[in-house]
Design a protein around this motif. Structure first.
Motif, PDB file in Angstrom:
ATOM      1  N   MET A   1       0.894  -1.223   0.257  1.00 38.31           N
ATOM      2  CA  MET A   1      -0.111   0.054  -0.048  1.00 38.31           C
ATOM      3  C   MET A   1       0.961   1.316   0.034  1.00 38.31           C
ATOM      4  SD  MET A   1      -2.857   1.119   2.769  1.00 38.31           S
ATOM      5  CE  MET A   1      -1.959   1.923   3.872  1.00 38.31           C
ATOM      6  N   SER A   2       0.595   1.859  -1.281  1.00 35.43           N
ATOM      7  CA  SER A   2       1.500   3.367  -1.142  1.00 35.43           C
ATOM      8  C   SER A   2       0.531   4.352  -0.179  1.00 35.43           C
ATOM      9  CB  SER A   2       1.711   3.743  -2.563  1.00 35.43           C
ATOM     10  OG  SER A   2       1.801   4.926  -2.675  1.00 35.43           O
ATOM     11  N   LEU A   3       1.402   5.293   0.298  1.00 42.16           N
ATOM     12  CA  LEU A   3       0.584   6.371   1.056  1.00 42.16           C
ATOM     13  C   LEU A   3      -0.119   7.533  -0.052  1.00 42.16           C
ATOM     14  CD1 LEU A   3       3.103   7.273   3.938  1.00 42.16           C
ATOM     15  CD2 LEU A   3       0.699   6.136   4.260  1.00 42.16           C
ATOM     16  N   ASP A   4       0.366   7.558  -1.211  1.00 43.75           N
ATOM     17  CA  ASP A   4      -0.266   8.359  -2.167  1.00 43.75           C
ATOM     18  C   ASP A   4      -1.800   8.118  -2.021  1.00 43.75           C
ATOM     19  OD1 ASP A   4      -0.465  10.300  -4.054  1.00 43.75           O
ATOM     20  OD2 ASP A   4       0.420   9.082  -5.769  1.00 43.75           O
ATOM     21  N   GLY A   5      -2.500   9.055  -2.196  1.00 44.16           N
ATOM     22  CA  GLY A   5      -4.093   9.198  -2.191  1.00 44.16           C
ATOM     23  C   GLY A   5      -4.795   8.416  -0.754  1.00 44.16           C
ATOM     24  N   ARG A   6      -3.827   8.143  -0.006  1.00 44.13           N
ATOM     25  CA  ARG A   6      -4.629   7.556   1.660  1.00 44.13           C
ATOM     26  C   ARG A   6      -4.919   8.560   2.350  1.00 44.13           C
ATOM     27  NH1 ARG A   6      -5.314   1.892   0.238  1.00 44.13           N
ATOM     28  NH2 ARG A   6      -4.014   1.581  -1.481  1.00 44.13           N
ATOM     29  N   THR A   7      -5.626   8.430   3.398  1.00 44.87           N
ATOM     30  CA  THR A   7      -5.956   9.333   4.467  1.00 44.87           C
ATOM     31  C   THR A   7      -5.412   8.699   5.767  1.00 44.87           C
ATOM     32  OG1 THR A   7      -8.079  10.221   3.269  1.00 44.87           O
ATOM     33  CG2 THR A   7      -7.885  10.706   5.606  1.00 44.87           C
ATOM     34  N   VAL A   8      -4.698   9.610   6.401  1.00 47.76           N
ATOM     35  CA  VAL A   8      -3.796   9.163   7.515  1.00 47.76           C
ATOM     36  C   VAL A   8      -4.309  10.327   8.739  1.00 47.76           C
ATOM     37  CG1 VAL A   8      -1.685   8.836   8.634  1.00 47.76           C
ATOM     38  CG2 VAL A   8      -1.839   8.274   6.125  1.00 47.76           C
ATOM     39  N   VAL A   9      -4.460   9.519   9.865  1.00 40.00           N
ATOM     40  CA  VAL A   9      -4.899  10.279  10.988  1.00 40.00           C
ATOM     41  C   VAL A   9      -3.756  10.191  11.903  1.00 40.00           C
ATOM     42  CG1 VAL A   9      -6.270  10.732  13.090  1.00 40.00           C
ATOM     43  CG2 VAL A   9      -7.583   9.865  10.820  1.00 40.00           C
TER      44      VAL A   9
ATOM     45  N   LYS B   1       3.950  14.454   2.045  1.00 43.69           N
ATOM     46  CA  LYS B   1       5.001  14.726   0.813  1.00 43.69           C
ATOM     47  C   LYS B   1       4.949  13.350  -0.083  1.00 43.69           C
ATOM     48  CE  LYS B   1       8.737  17.827   1.728  1.00 43.69           C
ATOM     49  NZ  LYS B   1       9.589  17.747   2.761  1.00 43.69           N
ATOM     50  N   HIS B   2       4.497  12.141   0.616  1.00 41.11           N
ATOM     51  CA  HIS B   2       4.250  11.074  -0.075  1.00 41.11           C
ATOM     52  C   HIS B   2       2.821  10.810  -0.685  1.00 41.11           C
ATOM     53  CE1 HIS B   2       7.813   9.518   1.998  1.00 41.11           C
ATOM     54  NE2 HIS B   2       7.894   8.400   1.258  1.00 41.11           N
ATOM     55  N   GLY B   3       2.042  11.949  -0.546  1.00 36.88           N
ATOM     56  CA  GLY B   3       0.758  12.027  -1.266  1.00 36.88           C
ATOM     57  C   GLY B   3      -0.440  11.702  -0.316  1.00 36.88           C
ATOM     58  N   ALA B   4      -0.240  11.496   0.887  1.00 40.37           N
ATOM     59  CA  ALA B   4      -1.343  11.343   1.959  1.00 40.37           C
ATOM     60  C   ALA B   4      -2.072  12.709   2.343  1.00 40.37           C
ATOM     61  CB  ALA B   4      -0.767  10.584   3.237  1.00 40.37           C
ATOM     62  N   THR B   5      -3.211  12.238   2.306  1.00 43.25           N
ATOM     63  CA  THR B   5      -3.997  13.480   3.096  1.00 43.25           C
ATOM     64  C   THR B   5      -3.991  13.191   4.526  1.00 43.25           C
ATOM     65  OG1 THR B   5      -5.818  13.660   1.379  1.00 43.25           O
ATOM     66  CG2 THR B   5      -6.467  14.426   3.684  1.00 43.25           C
ATOM     67  N   VAL B   6      -3.526  14.296   5.377  1.00 45.48           N
ATOM     68  CA  VAL B   6      -2.972  14.030   6.941  1.00 45.48           C
ATOM     69  C   VAL B   6      -4.138  14.565   7.604  1.00 45.48           C
ATOM     70  CG1 VAL B   6      -0.923  13.065   6.584  1.00 45.48           C
ATOM     71  CG2 VAL B   6      -1.185  15.423   6.577  1.00 45.48           C
ATOM     72  N   CYS B   7      -4.711  13.994   8.741  1.00 45.58           N
ATOM     73  CA  CYS B   7      -5.485  14.591   9.658  1.00 45.58           C
ATOM     74  C   CYS B   7      -4.665  14.769  10.916  1.00 45.58           C
ATOM     75  CB  CYS B   7      -6.718  13.945  10.032  1.00 45.58           C
ATOM     76  SG  CYS B   7      -7.547  13.455   8.511  1.00 45.58           S
TER      77      CYS B   7
ATOM     78  N   GLY C   1       2.238  22.010  -1.014  1.00 47.21           N
ATOM     79  CA  GLY C   1       1.569  21.468  -2.208  1.00 47.21           C
ATOM     80  C   GLY C   1       0.747  20.210  -1.318  1.00 47.21           C
ATOM     81  N   GLY C   2       0.857  19.904  -0.276  1.00 49.61           N
ATOM     82  CA  GLY C   2       0.154  18.790   0.345  1.00 49.61           C
ATOM     83  C   GLY C   2      -1.277  19.024   0.879  1.00 49.61           C
ATOM     84  N   THR C   3      -1.831  17.937   1.365  1.00 44.76           N
ATOM     85  CA  THR C   3      -3.190  18.160   1.953  1.00 44.76           C
ATOM     86  C   THR C   3      -3.157  18.001   3.349  1.00 44.76           C
ATOM     87  OG1 THR C   3      -3.978  17.598  -0.265  1.00 44.76           O
ATOM     88  CG2 THR C   3      -5.866  17.532   1.857  1.00 44.76           C
ATOM     89  N   ALA C   4      -3.787  18.767   4.408  1.00 43.61           N
ATOM     90  CA  ALA C   4      -3.767  18.159   5.610  1.00 43.61           C
ATOM     91  C   ALA C   4      -4.999  19.092   6.281  1.00 43.61           C
ATOM     92  CB  ALA C   4      -2.444  18.964   6.397  1.00 43.61           C
ATOM     93  N   HIS C   5      -5.515  18.665   7.513  1.00 47.34           N
ATOM     94  CA  HIS C   5      -6.579  19.176   8.170  1.00 47.34           C
ATOM     95  C   HIS C   5      -6.260  19.070   9.596  1.00 47.34           C
ATOM     96  CE1 HIS C   5      -8.916  18.722   4.284  1.00 47.34           C
ATOM     97  NE2 HIS C   5      -8.229  17.585   4.504  1.00 47.34           N
ATOM     98  N   ALA C   6      -6.431  20.089  10.154  1.00 47.30           N
ATOM     99  CA  ALA C   6      -6.221  20.357  11.715  1.00 47.30           C
ATOM    100  C   ALA C   6      -7.340  19.986  12.538  1.00 47.30           C
ATOM    101  CB  ALA C   6      -5.537  21.728  12.201  1.00 47.30           C
ATOM    102  N   TYR C   7      -7.384  19.152  13.454  1.00 46.74           N
ATOM    103  CA  TYR C   7      -8.508  18.848  14.588  1.00 46.74           C
ATOM    104  C   TYR C   7      -7.800  19.045  15.954  1.00 46.74           C
ATOM    105  CZ  TYR C   7     -10.698  16.586  10.481  1.00 46.74           C
ATOM    106  OH  TYR C   7     -11.192  16.361   9.348  1.00 46.74           O
TER     107      TYR C   7
END
Ligand SMILES: NC(=O)c1ccc[n+]([C@@H]2O[C@H](COP(=O)([O-])OP(=O)(O)OC[C@H]3O[C@@H](n4cnc5c(N)ncnc54)[C@H](OP(=O)(O)O)[C@@H]3O)[C@@H](O)[C@H]2O)c1
Length: 267
Positions: A1-9, A27-33, A53-59
């Motif tokens: 499983m590559s991290l690209d396109g995955r959602t990681v908390v 940087k590996h393409g994961a969306t990080v929460c 250029g990455g995707t992240a959300h703060a909780y």
């Protein structure tokens, strides 16, 4: 499983290993929460990811507060149609001799609450989604010191051992349904947690950036565990001659602390 396109908390993402790991995973393409209490620090980590250029959300959340933790679980499930990896990394450490913990059961309660119960709560909260998807990977950040007995960290290490045991049970029970786990046994790492102990400032340690690479490996390749050679040797010794290992290491740790204290005074 590559991290690209995955959602990681990632919990404990406001500083140290968790913050570095979140940046590397993005940087590996994961969306990080990103989960932790300090909102300003979380927003800084999030912004550093999005500006690269990455995707992240703060909780922002205090994971020890059951209602707040339940609310954040609900929010995560509502915001993300899939969640692939949960990294249980938030923790607190207490360095105190057991004799000084007499009358301080709260040392044990405080460490178990964040290091174990909060991680279990979050895992159970996301588990229905993992089962529905047919996959879910749970990473737990723990210590090399559960592999080799060291003094002064009884509350912290007991909570980390509980967390490891929970992770092992999870894969034993649900491995057949796509639920996998990785236990990451870090050695000493230069972060806010370790430098809170003055004498450890004189100790050579792994960088937080390098340690974060261990979490990336855990999330990406999903090995059963990530550990050091010293940890493996310690485990082997404890499985075969635990009395000898404990007797040999006891004076060594005392000497190490005395040496570090001397070095710190000289600085
Ligand atoms: N540093 C080491 O030498 C070492 C060695 C072995 C294992 N580890 C493990 O590595 C992991 C990361 O630690 P670190 O060294 O990077 O330390 P750190 O910088 O102090 O990180 C700890 C993180 O946990 C979060 N946290 C603590 N209490 C929380 C709560 N109630 N609710 C939500 N978040 C909470 C903190 O964020 P807020 O304060 O913003 O809430 C912070 O982001 C931990 O599991 C630790 O046990 C570290």
């Amino acid at each position: 499983m590559s991290l690209d396109g995955r959602t990681v908390v990632v919990t404990g993402a406001s500083s140290g290993i968790g913050a570095h790991a979140a940046r590397q995973m993005a940087k590996h393409g994961a969306t990080v929460c990103l989960l932790a209490r300090r909102a300003d620090e979380l927003v800084q980590v999030r912004d550093s990811i999005t500006s690269a250029g990455g995707t992240a959300h703060a909780y922002p959340v205090d994971l020890v507060d059951a209602d707040a933790a339940d609310a954040v679980i609900k929010q995560l499930l509502a915001d993300h149609s899939r969640i692939d990896v949960l990294v249980n990394n938030a923790a607190r450490s207490i360095r105190r001799p057991i004799t000084e913990s007499i009358g301080r059961v709260h040392d044990y309660e405080r460490t178990i609450d964040i290091n174990y119960i909060a991680a279990v709560r979050l895992t159970l909260g996301l588990l229905p989604r993992f089962l529905e998807q047919g996959h879910g990977h749970v990473v737990v950040s723990t210590s090399m010191s559960t592999q080799i007995p060291i003094p002064l960290f009884s509350a912290y290490l007991a909570s980390k051992s509980a967390l490891e045991s929970f992770a092992r049970s999870l894969s034993a029970e649900l491995g057949g349904e796509g639920i996998t786990t990785t236990i990451v046994h870090f050695p000493m790492v230069r972060t806010e947690m370790s430098t809170a102990t003055e004498i450890y400032q004189a100790m050579p340690m792994m960088s937080a950036r390098k340690a974060a690479g261990w979490l990336v490996k855990a999330a990406d390749s999903r090995p059963t565990r990530v550990t050091s050679l010293t940890g493996r040797v310690g485990e082997l010794g404890m499985a075969t001659v635990p009395g000898v290992i404990t007797a040999v290491t006891r004076p060594l740790f005392r000497r190490m602390d005395a040496t570090l204290a001397r070095r710190t005074r000289r600085k």
